[in-house]
Scaffold this active site. Structure first.
Site, PDB file in Angstrom:
ATOM      1  N   TYR A 171     -10.598  -2.049 -17.535  1.00  0.00           N
ATOM      2  CA  TYR A 171      -9.541  -1.162 -17.018  1.00  0.00           C
ATOM      3  C   TYR A 171     -10.151  -0.035 -16.170  1.00  0.00           C
ATOM      4  O   TYR A 171      -9.667   0.265 -15.072  1.00  0.00           O
ATOM      5  CB  TYR A 171      -8.774  -0.606 -18.221  1.00  0.00           C
ATOM      6  CG  TYR A 171      -7.558   0.227 -17.910  1.00  0.00           C
ATOM      7  CD1 TYR A 171      -6.325  -0.381 -17.648  1.00  0.00           C
ATOM      8  CD2 TYR A 171      -7.624   1.610 -17.902  1.00  0.00           C
ATOM      9  CE1 TYR A 171      -5.198   0.392 -17.397  1.00  0.00           C
ATOM     10  CE2 TYR A 171      -6.506   2.388 -17.649  1.00  0.00           C
ATOM     11  CZ  TYR A 171      -5.287   1.775 -17.398  1.00  0.00           C
ATOM     12  OH  TYR A 171      -4.179   2.551 -17.135  1.00  0.00           O
ATOM     13  N   LYS A 219      -9.519   0.737 -12.246  1.00  0.00           N
ATOM     14  CA  LYS A 219      -8.921   2.019 -11.835  1.00  0.00           C
ATOM     15  C   LYS A 219      -9.859   2.809 -10.928  1.00  0.00           C
ATOM     16  O   LYS A 219      -9.413   3.533 -10.043  1.00  0.00           O
ATOM     17  CB  LYS A 219      -8.524   2.844 -13.067  1.00  0.00           C
ATOM     18  CG  LYS A 219      -7.389   2.210 -13.881  1.00  0.00           C
ATOM     19  CD  LYS A 219      -6.118   2.100 -13.063  1.00  0.00           C
ATOM     20  CE  LYS A 219      -4.941   1.551 -13.842  1.00  0.00           C
ATOM     21  NZ  LYS A 219      -3.738   1.368 -13.009  1.00  0.00           N
TER      22      LYS A 219
END
Ligand code: NAP
Length: 246
Positions: free
Chosen positions: A155, A159
């Site tokens: 993640y 991001k």
């Protein structure tokens, strides 16, 4: 109304932050396309709510991780509304896991949706915005993309990738009247964070403003970045985290 006559596509508009962005964009006057992946009823509810404000809306199923589906969605939206002015790249998933037990699928799914998904949608919208010589691209990153977080290597990588993508495109598209910015939310109360919030009762004590964020906290910034008041802002990563990262 600030966004009168504008057409806005929000990926992952059926729930959480995306839902709120759809509603606030419509309140500001935009026609809104509510993209979703599986939750048809939720997306239809958001579209009906927007129509009750008196603005056109459309719930559109497309898996943004799939280039062809993203392309078809943008072509259909352009055919129906004649333009696309605002793209909010909001759709995202989490598959949190320590690296040693993170499978290739957990890695791949998160990168495909959260990072490649943004390439798929933006590439298929940029040509319309370039022709119009006006556009707003707003990417939803995360504080985790700036500071990292144990158990979220997939993640955090996606991001952080969004931040690089945002800055590169801001430079590439600026001369065409297109701004590209990212929002980095902290802890926002949605389906995605409910398991973390349940496990960490004291989370609010780590946030200077002593509360979790709401989807509206993020949506207000998205509307601002889409408006003429943000005409001279591009390539920025704006934190909405109640001071969590100070
Ligand atoms: P959420 O409540 O889990 O909602 C996720 C949304 O993304 C849903 O509308 C879902 O559609 C859609 N989606 C997922 N995969 C998709 C795909 N392949 N194609 C199209 N749509 C897809 O998440 P959220 O908390 O609102 O998060 C929204 C964004 O903010 C995400 O990018 C997330 O990483 C980011 N963010 C959230 C927080 C937070 O604290 N909540 C913090 C920082 C960043 P369906 O309803 O059809 O499943």
């Amino acid at each position: 109304m600030e966004l009168d006559g504008k057409v806005c596509v929000v990926t992952g508009g059926s729930r959480g932050i995306g839902r709120s962005i759809c509603l606030e964009m419509a309140k500001a006057g935009a026609a809104v396309v509510v993209n979703y992946c599986s939750n048809e009823n939720a997306a239809m509810d958001v579209a009906s709510e927007i129509e009750r404000f008196g603005h056109p809306s459309l719930a559109y199923k497309a898996d943004i991780a799939d280039f062809a589906q993203a392309q078809r969605m943008m072509e259909d939206v352009h055919k129906k509304f004649g333009r696309i002015d605002i793209l909010v790249n909001n759709a995202g998933i989490a598959r949190d896991m320590l690296l040693l037990i993170m499978s290739e699928k957990d890695w791949g799914d998160v990168i495909a949706t959260n990072l490649t998904g943004i390439y798929n949608t933006t590439k298929n919208v940029a040509r319309y915005m370039i022709k119009q010589r006006w556009g707003r691209i707003i990417n939803i990153s995360s504080v985790v993309g700036i500071y990292g977080n144990a158990g979220q290597a997939n993640y955090a990588a996606a991001k952080a990738g969004i931040i690089g993508f945002t800055k590169a495109l801001a430079k590439e598209l600026g001369s065409r009247g297109i701004t590209v910015n990212a929002i980095a939310p902290g802890f926002i109360k949605t389906d995605m964070t409910s398991p973390i919030i349940e496990k960490n009762a004291a989370i609010e004590e780590k946030i200077p403003l002593r509360r979790l964020g709401t989807p509206e906290d993020v949506a207000y910034m998205a509307v601002f970045l889409a408006s003429a008041r943000a005409d001279y802002i591009t390539g920025q990563i704006i934190g909405i985290d109640g001071g969590f990262t100070l």
